[in-house]
Design a protein around this motif. Structure first.
Motif, mmCIF file in Angstrom:
data_model
loop_
_atom_site.group_PDB
_atom_site.id
_atom_site.type_symbol
_atom_site.label_atom_id
_atom_site.label_comp_id
_atom_site.label_asym_id
_atom_site.label_seq_id
_atom_site.Cartn_x
_atom_site.Cartn_y
_atom_site.Cartn_z
ATOM 1 N N VAL A 282 0.920 -1.267 -0.020
ATOM 2 C CA VAL A 282 0.001 0.170 0.094
ATOM 3 C C VAL A 282 0.744 1.322 -0.054
ATOM 4 N N THR A 283 2.056 1.190 0.840
ATOM 5 C CA THR A 283 2.849 2.516 0.823
ATOM 6 C C THR A 283 3.379 2.528 -0.444
ATOM 7 N N VAL A 284 3.999 1.645 -1.175
ATOM 8 C CA VAL A 284 4.587 1.565 -2.419
ATOM 9 C C VAL A 284 3.425 2.168 -3.657
ATOM 10 N N MET A 285 2.428 1.699 -3.390
ATOM 11 C CA MET A 285 1.257 2.138 -4.385
ATOM 12 C C MET A 285 1.170 3.793 -4.228
ATOM 13 N N GLY B 113 3.022 5.850 -3.296
ATOM 14 C CA GLY B 113 4.060 6.690 -3.581
ATOM 15 C C GLY B 113 4.139 6.621 -4.896
ATOM 16 N N ALA B 114 3.928 5.450 -5.812
ATOM 17 C CA ALA B 114 4.054 5.397 -7.205
ATOM 18 C C ALA B 114 2.773 6.248 -7.909
ATOM 19 N N ASN C 145 2.506 13.539 -10.252
ATOM 20 C CA ASN C 145 3.145 14.667 -10.535
ATOM 21 C C ASN C 145 4.043 14.673 -11.903
ATOM 22 N N ILE C 146 4.354 13.705 -12.298
ATOM 23 C CA ILE C 146 4.741 13.594 -13.832
ATOM 24 C C ILE C 146 3.858 13.928 -14.589
#
Length: 86
Positions: A14-17, A19-20, A26-27
Motif C-alpha cells: 500500500v505504501t509503495v502504491m 508513492g508510485a 506529479n509527472i
C-alpha cells in the motif's frame, strides 16, 4: 507485544502504491505544463501574462524574450483578438 509480520507485506504494498501513484500524478501534471511546476494564486496580472504567452508561443507556460508575434501565428485570430481586416 509481538510484531504482526504477516501485516508488513500488505502495508509495504500500500505504501509503495501510494508513492508510485503520487509520483505518476506529479509527472503527468508537469508533462502537460512543459515540465514546470504548477502555478498557484494566479491574479489578474498573471492571467494577462499567460494570455500573452499563449499568443506568442502557443502555450500558456511558454515564454519568449521577443514581444513580436510570429508571422505564421493565427492564435490571436482564433481567439478573436485581431480584426478581420488585418
Amino acid at each position: 507485544m509481538p510484531t504482526p509480520w504477516e501485516a508488513l507485506l500488505p502495508f509495504a504494498l500500500v505504501t509503495v502504491m501510494f508513492g508510485a501513484g503520487g509520483t505518476l500524478l506529479n509527472i503527468s501534471q508537469r508533462a502537460k505544463n512543459q515540465w514546470k511546476p504548477p502555478r498557484y494564486d494566479i491574479d489578474s496580472w498573471d492571467a494577462v501574462m499567460m494570455k500573452r504567452d499563449k499568443l506568442l508561443t502557443g502555450h500558456a507556460r511558454g515564454q519568449v524574450d521577443d514581444p513580436i508575434r510570429p508571422s505564421g501565428s493565427n492564435i490571436a485570430q482564433q481567439l478573436g483578438l485581431l480584426d478581420d481586416e488585418s
